[in-house]
Design a protein around this motif. Structure first.
Motif, PDB file in Angstrom:
ATOM      1  N   THR A   1      44.494  50.165  33.109  1.00 47.46           N
ATOM      2  CA  THR A   1      44.105  50.384  34.808  1.00 47.46           C
ATOM      3  C   THR A   1      45.098  51.410  35.205  1.00 47.46           C
TER       4      THR A   1
ATOM      5  N   GLY B   1      42.683  59.151  39.568  1.00 47.09           N
ATOM      6  CA  GLY B   1      41.927  58.778  40.920  1.00 47.09           C
ATOM      7  C   GLY B   1      40.842  57.829  41.033  1.00 47.09           C
TER       8      GLY B   1
ATOM      9  N   ASP C   1      40.164  54.335  42.059  1.00 44.31           N
ATOM     10  CA  ASP C   1      40.385  53.412  42.711  1.00 44.31           C
ATOM     11  C   ASP C   1      39.758  52.102  42.996  1.00 44.31           C
ATOM     12  N   ASP C   2      38.366  52.308  42.527  1.00 41.57           N
ATOM     13  CA  ASP C   2      37.536  50.949  42.462  1.00 41.57           C
ATOM     14  C   ASP C   2      37.398  50.539  41.096  1.00 41.57           C
ATOM     15  N   VAL C   3      38.120  49.256  40.994  1.00 37.70           N
ATOM     16  CA  VAL C   3      38.074  48.706  39.728  1.00 37.70           C
ATOM     17  C   VAL C   3      36.723  48.179  39.252  1.00 37.70           C
TER      18      VAL C   3
ATOM     19  N   ARG D   1      43.543  54.548  35.018  1.00 43.10           N
ATOM     20  CA  ARG D   1      42.386  54.774  35.826  1.00 43.10           C
ATOM     21  C   ARG D   1      42.966  55.321  37.200  1.00 43.10           C
ATOM     22  N   LYS D   2      43.860  54.477  37.667  1.00 43.36           N
ATOM     23  CA  LYS D   2      44.359  54.923  39.054  1.00 43.36           C
ATOM     24  C   LYS D   2      44.999  56.417  38.931  1.00 43.36           C
TER      25      LYS D   2
END
Length: 445
Positions: A117, A124, A126-128, A120-121
């Protein structure tokens, strides 16, 4: 040779030989240097008469996301006898450049995995709920490769928190661990409750596909809804076929995570056959209160990082899981603003008591907290023999018990007399040493 410390008159717990032996133990330069009945000269002598002298406990699954709070979590673990901890689980946790300036002098031995996670952040996302694109996945691979090259202990996934993560995204990252020495993947599986066995199947196939060691995180909190025994059976069957796997569990029938996570998306009540009154707010303005429709809506909208304790699991299944010979004790300790779940401060004494109640001998119970997790994570510690790391907890077997509760979440345990990290005195009768005794751990590239 003059010893730094001699622990005299205690009972040495050997979790590998499954033995209890009245013996003295000496330490020099961070290593065990003497085991026997004599009394070599030592700078410090500890009288351990009536006490057990055990390898330090190893927590392979904890959280250290609040980097500006350097002490609360580490202190809670250390006071239980934990001498080594691994953070960066469930896909969370900081990258090396983020934690290195904040954790140069930890209180115990502290290692980190790299969280999916977090990757992922970092690129860029931001939508999990959104799968990564091919381009974003390639960027995550670059970051993960860099972290592994710099000594990350491995890769963690929190698939329930990023529920639409694609198989291609998982495989692209998992493939980077192939061929690397002593790196594993830990996974908070994609589903809890009725679909949990699908999640177990997914990670078994992941481990089988890449031939990389995989640890199923807090298997009890995902499956103790009537499915835990079958989940463990599935993992053990895969191991019998040569799949390299393990699992851990904490000794509570309530889990804890952030209210804004996908775990608490509308409809969660059906998964557990429980409702809002079974959810207890663990941090923030509603701390200590049971959830209501109003507080649920407020926290989801305005304080999504607030921690919630879900009293939803089956205690009998948790106890059975802990007693399984392959189950490592792990805290999954997580705090928000110094508040959270009592597992951060009570896991190891509580689990050992439960294992003793289940009929395990002290050496067998201690194995679940020492040599077993050490072997799972390729750690040198976990047993006290000549030349081993001098990570030691001295405790009173009659008095050892957890005191942390859901109301007083950080109350330290009773019965822990001394803790040594690399031969340095870290805890003495409930007081931590004024100078940090730990160090950061890194894998060799």
């Amino acid at each position: 040779m003059k010893l730094d410390t001699l622990i005299r008159g205690g009972t040495l717990v050997d979790p590998v030989a499954a033995s209890l032996t009245l013996s003295n133990l000496g330490m020099v330069d961070g290593r065990v240097a003497y085991i026997g009945y004599g009394a070599p000269e030592a700078t410090r002598v500890i009288d351990a008469t009536g006490l057990y002298v055990s390898p330090g406990f190893i927590d392979t699954h904890m959280h250290d996301e609040e980097l500006d709070d350097a002490c609360t979590m580490q202190r809670a673990l250390l006071l239980q006898g934990v001498t080594t901890a691994i953070a960066g689980n469930c896909g969370s946790g900081p990258l090396i450049d983020e934690y290195l300036p904040k954790r140069r002098a930890p209180m115990l031995k502290l290692a980190y995995q790299t969280g999916h996670t977090v990757l992922r952040k970092a690129v860029g996302i931001d939508d999990v709920y959104r799968p990564a694109t091919a381009g974003e996945t390639e960027k995550m691979q670059v970051l993960l490769r860099r972290e592994l090259d710099r000594g990350s202990f491995g890769l963690s996934f929190g698939l329930e928190y990023a529920p639409n993560t694609s198989p291609a995204e998982i495989d692209a990252l998992a493939s980077l661990l192939v061929g690397r020495q002593k790196r594993n993947i830990s996974v908070h599986i994609r589903y809890d409750g009725p679909r949990c066995l699908e999640g177990i199947t997914e990670v078994i196939e992941l481990a089988r596909r890449f031939k990389v060691r995989l640890q199923v995180s807090h298997i009890g909190s995902m499956t103790a809804f009537g499915y835990c025994a079958e989940a463990v059976r599935m993992v053990e069957a895969a191991k019998a076929e040569g799949v390299d796997m393990g699992f851990d569990c904490y000794p509570y029938d309530a889990f804890c995570t952030h209210i804004g996570s996908a775990v608490f998306d509308p409809g969660f009540e059906k998964r557990w056959d429980k409702g809002l009154p079974d959810l207890e707010v663990a941090s923030g303005k509603y701390k200590g209160q049971r959830m209501t429709p109003e507080s649920y809506a407020d926290l989801r909208a305005n304080d999504p990082t607030a921690l919630i304790i879900a009293h939803v699991m089956n205690d009998a299944e948790i106890r059975e899981c802990l007693a399984h010979p392959s189950c490592a004790i792990a805290s999954d300790g997580v705090l928000h603003g110094g508040q959270g779940h009592p597992r951060a401060a009570g896991t190891f004494p509580r689990a050992l008591r439960i294992l003793r109640e289940a009929g395990l001998s002290w050496p067998d119970a201690v194995r679940h907290a020492t040599s077993l997790p050490a072997a799972m994570s390729w750690l040198e510690s976990g047993r006290l023999v000549d030349g081993s790391p001098a990570d030691v907890v001295v405790f009173d077997p009659a008095a050892l018990r957890d005191k942390a509760t859901f109301a007083d979440q950080l109350a330290p345990p009773e019965g822990v007399a001394y803790v040594f990290v690399d031969g340095k005195l870290a805890v003495e009768h409930g007081a931590c040493a004024p100078t940090p005794t730990g160090r950061l751990l890194f894998r060799q590239p």
